[in-house]
Design a protein around this motif. Structure first.
Motif, PDB file in Angstrom:
ATOM      1  N   ALA A 149      15.020  -2.628  -0.548  1.00 29.87           N
ATOM      2  CA  ALA A 149      13.660  -3.759  -0.459  1.00 29.87           C
ATOM      3  C   ALA A 149      12.520  -3.056   0.525  1.00 29.87           C
ATOM      4  O   ALA A 149      11.630  -2.858   0.329  1.00 29.87           O
ATOM      5  CB  ALA A 149      14.075  -4.651  -0.300  1.00 29.87           C
ATOM      6  N   VAL A 150      13.312  -2.447   1.459  1.00 33.42           N
ATOM      7  CA  VAL A 150      12.579  -1.888   2.960  1.00 33.42           C
ATOM      8  C   VAL A 150      11.627  -0.654   2.359  1.00 33.42           C
ATOM      9  O   VAL A 150      10.406  -1.014   3.228  1.00 33.42           O
ATOM     10  CB  VAL A 150      14.421  -1.231   3.569  1.00 33.42           C
ATOM     11  CG1 VAL A 150      12.592  -0.385   5.075  1.00 33.42           C
ATOM     12  CG2 VAL A 150      14.784  -2.760   3.992  1.00 33.42           C
ATOM     13  N   ARG A 151      12.618   0.333   2.012  1.00 34.05           N
ATOM     14  CA  ARG A 151      11.508   0.792   1.092  1.00 34.05           C
ATOM     15  C   ARG A 151      10.545   1.087   0.306  1.00 34.05           C
ATOM     16  O   ARG A 151       9.500   0.799   0.560  1.00 34.05           O
ATOM     17  CB  ARG A 151      12.023   2.063  -0.044  1.00 34.05           C
ATOM     18  CG  ARG A 151      11.450   3.204  -0.771  1.00 34.05           C
ATOM     19  CD  ARG A 151      12.194   4.028  -2.024  1.00 34.05           C
ATOM     20  NE  ARG A 151      12.451   3.613  -2.760  1.00 34.05           N
ATOM     21  CZ  ARG A 151      13.391   3.354  -3.346  1.00 34.05           C
ATOM     22  NH1 ARG A 151      14.612   4.238  -2.427  1.00 34.05           N
ATOM     23  NH2 ARG A 151      13.584   2.569  -4.151  1.00 34.05           N
ATOM     24  N   ARG A 152      10.554  -0.115  -0.322  1.00 37.75           N
ATOM     25  CA  ARG A 152       9.636  -0.805  -1.226  1.00 37.75           C
ATOM     26  C   ARG A 152       8.211  -1.375  -0.376  1.00 37.75           C
ATOM     27  O   ARG A 152       6.994  -1.642  -0.687  1.00 37.75           O
ATOM     28  CB  ARG A 152       9.736  -1.910  -2.683  1.00 37.75           C
ATOM     29  CG  ARG A 152       8.939  -2.840  -3.393  1.00 37.75           C
ATOM     30  CD  ARG A 152       9.386  -3.394  -4.293  1.00 37.75           C
ATOM     31  NE  ARG A 152      11.188  -4.243  -3.608  1.00 37.75           N
ATOM     32  CZ  ARG A 152      10.483  -5.654  -3.422  1.00 37.75           C
ATOM     33  NH1 ARG A 152       9.270  -5.981  -2.254  1.00 37.75           N
ATOM     34  NH2 ARG A 152      11.119  -6.445  -2.836  1.00 37.75           N
ATOM     35  N   LEU A 153       8.997  -2.701   0.442  1.00 39.51           N
ATOM     36  CA  LEU A 153       7.869  -2.994   1.749  1.00 39.51           C
ATOM     37  C   LEU A 153       7.993  -2.366   2.512  1.00 39.51           C
ATOM     38  O   LEU A 153       6.020  -2.085   2.897  1.00 39.51           O
ATOM     39  CB  LEU A 153       9.079  -4.368   2.446  1.00 39.51           C
ATOM     40  CG  LEU A 153       8.858  -4.963   1.080  1.00 39.51           C
ATOM     41  CD1 LEU A 153      10.437  -6.241   2.047  1.00 39.51           C
ATOM     42  CD2 LEU A 153       8.048  -6.249   0.729  1.00 39.51           C
ATOM     43  N   MET A 154       7.654  -1.182   2.684  1.00 37.17           N
ATOM     44  CA  MET A 154       7.511  -0.104   3.919  1.00 37.17           C
ATOM     45  C   MET A 154       6.405   0.639   3.314  1.00 37.17           C
ATOM     46  O   MET A 154       5.369   0.749   4.101  1.00 37.17           O
ATOM     47  CB  MET A 154       8.375   0.929   4.675  1.00 37.17           C
ATOM     48  CG  MET A 154       7.880   1.475   5.104  1.00 37.17           C
ATOM     49  SD  MET A 154       9.732   3.150   5.318  1.00 37.17           S
ATOM     50  CE  MET A 154       9.342   4.305   4.806  1.00 37.17           C
ATOM     51  N   GLN A 155       6.296   0.749   1.668  1.00 39.22           N
ATOM     52  CA  GLN A 155       5.033   1.668   1.738  1.00 39.22           C
ATOM     53  C   GLN A 155       4.484   0.997   0.966  1.00 39.22           C
ATOM     54  O   GLN A 155       3.191   1.601   0.507  1.00 39.22           O
ATOM     55  CB  GLN A 155       6.351   2.913   0.178  1.00 39.22           C
ATOM     56  CG  GLN A 155       6.779   3.452   0.603  1.00 39.22           C
ATOM     57  CD  GLN A 155       7.485   4.228  -0.454  1.00 39.22           C
ATOM     58  OE1 GLN A 155       7.275   3.921  -1.385  1.00 39.22           O
ATOM     59  NE2 GLN A 155       7.972   5.214   0.029  1.00 39.22           N
ATOM     60  N   ARG A 156       4.162  -0.173   0.830  1.00 39.49           N
ATOM     61  CA  ARG A 156       3.399  -1.144   0.073  1.00 39.49           C
ATOM     62  C   ARG A 156       2.053  -1.090   1.123  1.00 39.49           C
ATOM     63  O   ARG A 156       1.447  -0.968   2.284  1.00 39.49           O
ATOM     64  CB  ARG A 156       4.092  -3.002   0.583  1.00 39.49           C
ATOM     65  CG  ARG A 156       2.571  -3.713   0.010  1.00 39.49           C
ATOM     66  CD  ARG A 156       3.015  -5.666   0.370  1.00 39.49           C
ATOM     67  NE  ARG A 156       3.540  -5.425   1.548  1.00 39.49           N
ATOM     68  CZ  ARG A 156       4.768  -6.542   2.096  1.00 39.49           C
ATOM     69  NH1 ARG A 156       4.570  -7.289   0.829  1.00 39.49           N
ATOM     70  NH2 ARG A 156       4.657  -6.507   3.495  1.00 39.49           N
ATOM     71  N   GLY A 157       1.142  -0.741   0.271  1.00 42.99           N
ATOM     72  CA  GLY A 157      -0.378  -0.603   0.451  1.00 42.99           C
ATOM     73  C   GLY A 157      -0.333   0.600   1.041  1.00 42.99           C
ATOM     74  O   GLY A 157      -1.996   1.355   2.377  1.00 42.99           O
ATOM     75  N   ARG A 158       0.317   1.494   1.079  1.00 48.27           N
ATOM     76  CA  ARG A 158       0.007   2.828   2.215  1.00 48.27           C
ATOM     77  C   ARG A 158       0.405   4.597   1.126  1.00 48.27           C
ATOM     78  O   ARG A 158       0.570   3.815   0.032  1.00 48.27           O
ATOM     79  CB  ARG A 158       1.358   3.279   2.534  1.00 48.27           C
ATOM     80  CG  ARG A 158       1.759   2.087   4.025  1.00 48.27           C
ATOM     81  CD  ARG A 158       2.810   2.300   5.102  1.00 48.27           C
ATOM     82  NE  ARG A 158       3.173   1.746   6.299  1.00 48.27           N
ATOM     83  CZ  ARG A 158       2.462   1.344   7.932  1.00 48.27           C
ATOM     84  NH1 ARG A 158       2.316   2.532   7.383  1.00 48.27           N
ATOM     85  NH2 ARG A 158       2.804   0.597   7.769  1.00 48.27           N
ATOM     86  N   SER A 159       0.217   5.435   1.231  1.00 43.45           N
ATOM     87  CA  SER A 159       0.044   6.639   0.372  1.00 43.45           C
ATOM     88  C   SER A 159       1.494   6.860   0.527  1.00 43.45           C
ATOM     89  O   SER A 159       1.638   8.004   1.289  1.00 43.45           O
ATOM     90  CB  SER A 159      -1.130   7.355   0.947  1.00 43.45           C
ATOM     91  OG  SER A 159      -2.587   7.001   1.004  1.00 43.45           O
ATOM     92  N   ALA A 160       2.721   6.555  -0.666  1.00 39.66           N
ATOM     93  CA  ALA A 160       3.594   7.003  -0.659  1.00 39.66           C
ATOM     94  C   ALA A 160       3.786   7.428  -2.305  1.00 39.66           C
ATOM     95  O   ALA A 160       3.812   6.632  -3.446  1.00 39.66           O
ATOM     96  CB  ALA A 160       4.338   6.079  -0.025  1.00 39.66           C
ATOM     97  N   ASP A 161       4.575   8.570  -2.434  1.00 38.60           N
ATOM     98  CA  ASP A 161       4.824   9.055  -4.108  1.00 38.60           C
ATOM     99  C   ASP A 161       6.556   8.089  -3.960  1.00 38.60           C
ATOM    100  O   ASP A 161       7.136   8.327  -2.944  1.00 38.60           O
ATOM    101  CB  ASP A 161       4.832  10.421  -4.449  1.00 38.60           C
ATOM    102  CG  ASP A 161       3.697  11.209  -4.331  1.00 38.60           C
ATOM    103  OD1 ASP A 161       2.370  10.124  -4.465  1.00 38.60           O
ATOM    104  OD2 ASP A 161       3.391  11.996  -3.511  1.00 38.60           O
ATOM    105  N   LEU A 162       7.009   7.625  -5.231  1.00 36.70           N
ATOM    106  CA  LEU A 162       7.291   7.503  -5.674  1.00 36.70           C
ATOM    107  C   LEU A 162       8.412   7.996  -7.079  1.00 36.70           C
ATOM    108  O   LEU A 162       8.169   8.315  -7.782  1.00 36.70           O
ATOM    109  CB  LEU A 162       8.699   6.239  -5.561  1.00 36.70           C
ATOM    110  CG  LEU A 162       9.887   5.245  -5.678  1.00 36.70           C
ATOM    111  CD1 LEU A 162      10.387   5.815  -4.576  1.00 36.70           C
ATOM    112  CD2 LEU A 162       9.180   3.811  -5.553  1.00 36.70           C
ATOM    113  N   HIS A 163       9.344   8.655  -7.119  1.00 39.72           N
ATOM    114  CA  HIS A 163       9.962   9.461  -8.237  1.00 39.72           C
ATOM    115  C   HIS A 163      11.229   8.605  -8.572  1.00 39.72           C
ATOM    116  O   HIS A 163      12.492   9.358  -7.516  1.00 39.72           O
ATOM    117  CB  HIS A 163       9.845  10.815  -8.545  1.00 39.72           C
ATOM    118  CG  HIS A 163      10.747  11.593  -9.399  1.00 39.72           C
ATOM    119  ND1 HIS A 163       9.967  11.525 -10.153  1.00 39.72           N
ATOM    120  CD2 HIS A 163      11.578  12.013 -10.096  1.00 39.72           C
ATOM    121  CE1 HIS A 163      10.186  11.974 -11.639  1.00 39.72           C
ATOM    122  NE2 HIS A 163      11.743  11.639 -11.692  1.00 39.72           N
TER     123      HIS A 163
END
Length: 476
Positions: A190-204
């Motif tokens: 959840a921290v990853r999802r919330l931290m990257q919210r609205g930011r440029s980040a790739d997730l594979h």
């Protein structure tokens, strides 16, 4: 309780003394292996640490797991981190040495393949629950560390380090501000999802088409082991694989890997009786080793295997990810826990190098770790194919023997990839680069040798190495 209160929430199952002092405040989400180890490191670095976990305290559970855990193989990277934490002395009695792989053939023949050529090149099997409880116990005993259970992270302001936590029983929420928020909450963080919210980040995120189910080889009636205990046991077969880790009570925890769909698969084996027939055809010796096969197969759930890579491991100086939250890998190289522990150690070292600039420390941590854990993800996927199919290949066995022979002759100049990954702290990417160079040298040597003894082949390789850039530096 209101959502505007920025004090510590009184969660059910909380332990430890209240954080006090003037040090920076760290909030770790996740009390698993990496979260509890990092709590210990941060507390020793002067942080007031609070750890929030949505599950109950694992020390209060009578069970080892939920029927779908994968036992752990502790290797050099994890050992190094635990030694730095001062935990190895208490840990050793809970481990079983695994000196190599014990391959089971359909005929019941056992073939032992040592992990390396040196006495220290072995792995140590340990139950996940035992290790987790030990880490929590040691962190919890430190001044300034507090664990809270039954609290789920539901929101995060990465700019201010403000967490919103929800009580899993009452549903009430509280907000907590911290100088450093750590996401140690696993592959579905959840921290990853919330931290990257609205930011440029790739997730594979990738799910393997295979799943797994836990089974047990109990001790023999006399209390001894039913099969040689100091090894990782493997049963490779077409579209099926069993891996078994030994335990201190002479039992072994087995993990059956099968495709989710097709024939055979977990979908096609609908009952314990069907599982027994399948095992009789593919793994006949397990029928005497697993007396409760049918019952366990029906009772235990099927787990899923996921690999996660992401491009952003931190946000400014306030939020950072460790372990599976930033690099979950398939379990087939046995490096998930070891890599996560190495994260904690490297992050601690980066914080030590940049005491006045946490943002620089977090950037350095990501730069040092992410390229190599990306390599580990690929290696773990490739080793799945190796364990599933390669263990039955005569060519693979010949290559493995050549690697070990060359390692004995040139212990500093030639190391198998598995040795570099599991028995040194050499960065994963560097290990892969070196292994590829060795493969090229071995291929060139084979090209100039139409026949000859093993010693002649080794001499040819040495000649080629001298013509190349020279032996790589041993770093492990």
């Amino acid at each position: 309780m209101t959502g505007d209160d920025l004090s510590r929430p009184p969660a059910h199952g909380s332990t430890g003394s209240a954080s006090s002092g003037a040090g920076p405040r760290a909030a770790i989400v996740g009390a698993g292996l990496s979260g509890s180890l990092l709590a210990l490191f941060l507390a020793r670095r002067g942080y007031r640490v609070e750890v929030y976990e949505h599950r109950d305290d694992p020390r209060l559970s009578k069970d080892e797991g939920d029927g779908r855990s994968i036992n752990l193989g502790l290797s050099a990277r994890g050992i190094r981190a635990l030694r730095r934490a001062g935990l190895l002395g208490e840990l050793w009695p809970h481990t079983v040495p695994m000196r190599g792989r014990m391959i089971h053939s359909p005929s019941g023949e056992l073939t032992f393949q040592p992990y390396g050529t040196a006495d220290h090149e072995i792995l140590y099997s340990i139950r996940r629950g035992v290790l987790n409880a030990l880490l929590i116990e040691h962190a919890d005993a430190l001044d300034g560390v507090t664990f809270f259970y039954g609290l789920r992270c539901v929101d995060l302001d990465a700019d201010t380090g403000t967490l919103t936590l929800s009580d899993t029983i009452s549903g009430e929420t509280r907000r907590v501000e911290a100088d450093l928020v750590v996401g140690a909450d696993g592959a579905f963080s959840a921290v990853r999802r919330l931290m990257q919210r609205g930011r440029s980040a790739d997730l594979h995120q990738e799910f393997l088409e295979w799943g797994y189910k836990e089974l047990t080889i109990p001790p023999a009636p006399d209390g001894g082991p039913r099969t040689p205990i100091e090894a990782l046991h493997l049963w490779p077969a077409h579209r099926a694989l069993i891996v078994a880790h030994p335990n201190t009570d002479n039992s072994l925890t087995c993990t059956l890997f099968l495709p989710h769909e097709g024939e055979p698969s977990f979908a096609s084996l609908g009952s314990g009786a069907e599982a027994e027939r399948f095992f009789r055809s593919r793994f006949p010796d397990t029928l005497r080793l697993i007396p409760g096969l049918a019952e366990e197969f029906e009772a235990n759930p099927v787990g899923r295997l996921v690999s996660v890579r992401t491009s952003a491991w931190h946000a400014g100086e306030r939020v950072v990810l460790v372990g599976d939250a930033c690099h979950a890998v398939y379990p087939f190289y046995g490096q998930g826990m070891n890599a996560s522990f190495e994260d904690c150690l490297v992050l601690d070292e980066c914080l030590a190098r940049h005491p006045a600039d946490r943002g620089a420390a977090l950037r350095e941590y990501q730069d040092l770790r992410r390229p190599h854990t990306d390599v580990l993800a690929e290696l773990s996927k490739e080793n799945f194919l190796e364990l599933r199919d390669g263990l039955r290949s005569p060519a693979r066995l010949l290559r493995a023997r050549a690697d070990l022979m060359l390692n004995r002759i040139f212990p500093r100049g030639w190391q198998p990839l598995y040795t570099m990954i599991s028995h040194t702290s050499m960065p994963y990417g560097e290990a892969l680069h070196r292994a590829r160079r060795q493969n090229a040298l071995l291929g060139a040597a084979a090209g100039v040798l139409s026949a000859g003894t093993a010693l002649g082949a080794a001499a040819a390789v040495l000649h080629l190495r001298r013509r190349a850039a020279g032996p790589a530096r041993r770093t492990g």
